[in-house]
Design an enzyme around this catalytic site. Structure first.
Site, PDB file in Angstrom:
ATOM      1  NE  ARG A 252     -28.685 -72.231   9.665  1.00  0.00           N
ATOM      2  CZ  ARG A 252     -29.647 -73.340   9.090  1.00  0.00           C
ATOM      3  NH1 ARG A 252     -29.481 -74.445   9.323  1.00  0.00           N
ATOM      4  NH2 ARG A 252     -30.364 -72.929   8.059  1.00  0.00           N
TER       5      ARG A 252
ATOM      6  NE  ARG B 228     -28.965 -66.022   5.475  1.00  0.00           N
ATOM      7  CZ  ARG B 228     -29.449 -67.028   4.850  1.00  0.00           C
ATOM      8  NH1 ARG B 228     -29.302 -67.097   3.441  1.00  0.00           N
ATOM      9  NH2 ARG B 228     -29.386 -68.263   5.620  1.00  0.00           N
TER      10      ARG B 228
ATOM     11  CE  LYS C  85     -35.403 -68.276   4.058  1.00  0.00           C
ATOM     12  NZ  LYS C  85     -35.074 -68.791   5.714  1.00  0.00           N
TER      13      LYS C  85
ATOM     14  NE  ARG D 268     -28.609 -77.885   5.406  1.00  0.00           N
ATOM     15  CZ  ARG D 268     -29.314 -76.680   4.887  1.00  0.00           C
ATOM     16  NH1 ARG D 268     -30.204 -77.021   4.125  1.00  0.00           N
ATOM     17  NH2 ARG D 268     -29.177 -75.478   5.459  1.00  0.00           N
TER      18      ARG D 268
ATOM     19  NE  ARG E  21     -33.537 -78.623   6.875  1.00  0.00           N
ATOM     20  CZ  ARG E  21     -33.404 -77.338   6.857  1.00  0.00           C
ATOM     21  NH1 ARG E  21     -34.395 -76.754   6.211  1.00  0.00           N
ATOM     22  NH2 ARG E  21     -32.283 -76.494   6.867  1.00  0.00           N
TER      23      ARG E  21
HETATM   24  P1  AMP Z   1     -29.680 -71.122   3.291  1.00  0.00           P
HETATM   25  O1  AMP Z   1     -29.761 -72.341   2.797  1.00  0.00           O
HETATM   26  O2  AMP Z   1     -30.086 -69.934   2.904  1.00  0.00           O
HETATM   27  O3  AMP Z   1     -29.930 -71.218   5.060  1.00  0.00           O
HETATM   28  O4  AMP Z   1     -28.026 -70.771   3.541  1.00  0.00           O
HETATM   29  C1  AMP Z   1     -27.098 -71.625   4.225  1.00  0.00           C
HETATM   30  C2  AMP Z   1     -25.612 -70.864   4.596  1.00  0.00           C
HETATM   31  O5  AMP Z   1     -25.290 -70.098   3.289  1.00  0.00           O
HETATM   32  C3  AMP Z   1     -25.934 -69.629   5.311  1.00  0.00           C
HETATM   33  O6  AMP Z   1     -26.106 -70.071   6.541  1.00  0.00           O
HETATM   34  C4  AMP Z   1     -24.733 -69.007   5.044  1.00  0.00           C
HETATM   35  O7  AMP Z   1     -23.661 -69.425   5.387  1.00  0.00           O
HETATM   36  C5  AMP Z   1     -24.583 -68.794   3.384  1.00  0.00           C
HETATM   37  N1  AMP Z   1     -25.631 -67.792   2.741  1.00  0.00           N
HETATM   38  C6  AMP Z   1     -26.695 -68.151   2.123  1.00  0.00           C
HETATM   39  N2  AMP Z   1     -27.105 -67.226   1.671  1.00  0.00           N
HETATM   40  C7  AMP Z   1     -26.255 -66.045   2.068  1.00  0.00           C
HETATM   41  C8  AMP Z   1     -26.478 -64.636   2.025  1.00  0.00           C
HETATM   42  N3  AMP Z   1     -27.177 -63.879   1.286  1.00  0.00           N
HETATM   43  N4  AMP Z   1     -25.558 -63.876   2.739  1.00  0.00           N
HETATM   44  C9  AMP Z   1     -24.559 -64.631   3.242  1.00  0.00           C
HETATM   45  N5  AMP Z   1     -24.293 -65.915   3.494  1.00  0.00           N
HETATM   46  C10 AMP Z   1     -25.154 -66.717   2.892  1.00  0.00           C
END
Ligand code: AMP
Length: 210
Positions: free
Chosen positions: A166, A84, A13, A155, A123
């Protein structure tokens, strides 16, 4: 035009979002990026991110609400990592209605569990923003950024045990949104096992038509 990009962690994504917003000059609304920037100031959020848990809906929704009130989103945006949960999707519907904004399509990039784990756990990132993969996009010198020569890091939430958590969170809380957007007539399925370029070409073609 406004779009949502969905898919499990590891679907690509982030990479696709970057290409889409550059090509189509849209605003990239990534809640994950917003939190990564903010987490330096907040220990609780920092811990949730490191363990792959979701930040409470109320916090995410308020953060996005403020962002959607800014004028730049009017030129078109791509939502990446939001919504989400079902509750977030319903809150988003309300926000969009009150701002008189509509979503044109939801692109759902899908990949299998094993492929997702392989992609994310390999990654490596640099503080300059560059991103690599130990097998698929290796840096010229292992562990060193080609662009700025800094040391590459993994990360915390990309470590294998966190990746599995996750993906579990995704299956339980986010996957139901596929149905939600399918019923709304907005869902477009994209095969995420294809190459980065093929996935992008398909999305770009669809963006010209939806
Ligand atoms: P991402 O980079 O989109 O994978 O987001 C990294 C982390 O940010 C996720 O594992 C969550 O801890 C938090 N996060 C990002 N977007 C959301 C969301 N829409 N709802 C809840 N937590 C989020």
């Amino acid at each position: 035009m406004n779009y949502i990009l969905m898919g499990p962690p590891g679907a690509g994504k982030g990479t696709q979002a970057k290409k889409i917003v550059e090509t189509f000059r849209m605003v990239h609304l990534s809640t994950g990026d917003m939190f990564r920037k903010a987490k330096k100031f907040d220990e609780v959020i920092s811990k949730l991110l490191a363990t792959g848990q979701l930040v409470p809906d109320e916090i995410v929704v308020n953060m996005l609400k403020k962002r959607l009130e800014k004028d730049d989103v009017r030129k078109g945006f791509l939502l990446d990592g939001f919504p989400r949960t079902l509750n977030q999707a319903q809150e988003l519907d309300k926000m969009l209605k009150s701002e008189n904004i509509k979503i044109d399509a939801v692109f759902f990039i899908d990949v299998h569990f094993e492929e997702a784990v392989k992609r994310i756990s390999g990654r490596r990132v640099c503080s300059c923003g560059a991103s690599y993969h130990v097998n698929f996009i290796p840096s010229k010198v292992a562990g060193i950024c080609d662009a700025c020569r800094s040391e590459l890091v993994q990360r915390n939430d990309d470590k294998e045990n966190v990746v599995k958590d996750r993906l579990g969170v995704y299956e339980k809380q986010t996957k139901p949104l596929v149905d939600y957007y399918d019923k709304a007539g907005l869902l477009v399925n994209i095969d995420g096992s294809k190459s980065e370029d093929e996935v992008f070409e398909r999305i770009a073609r669809l963006m010209g038509n939806v």
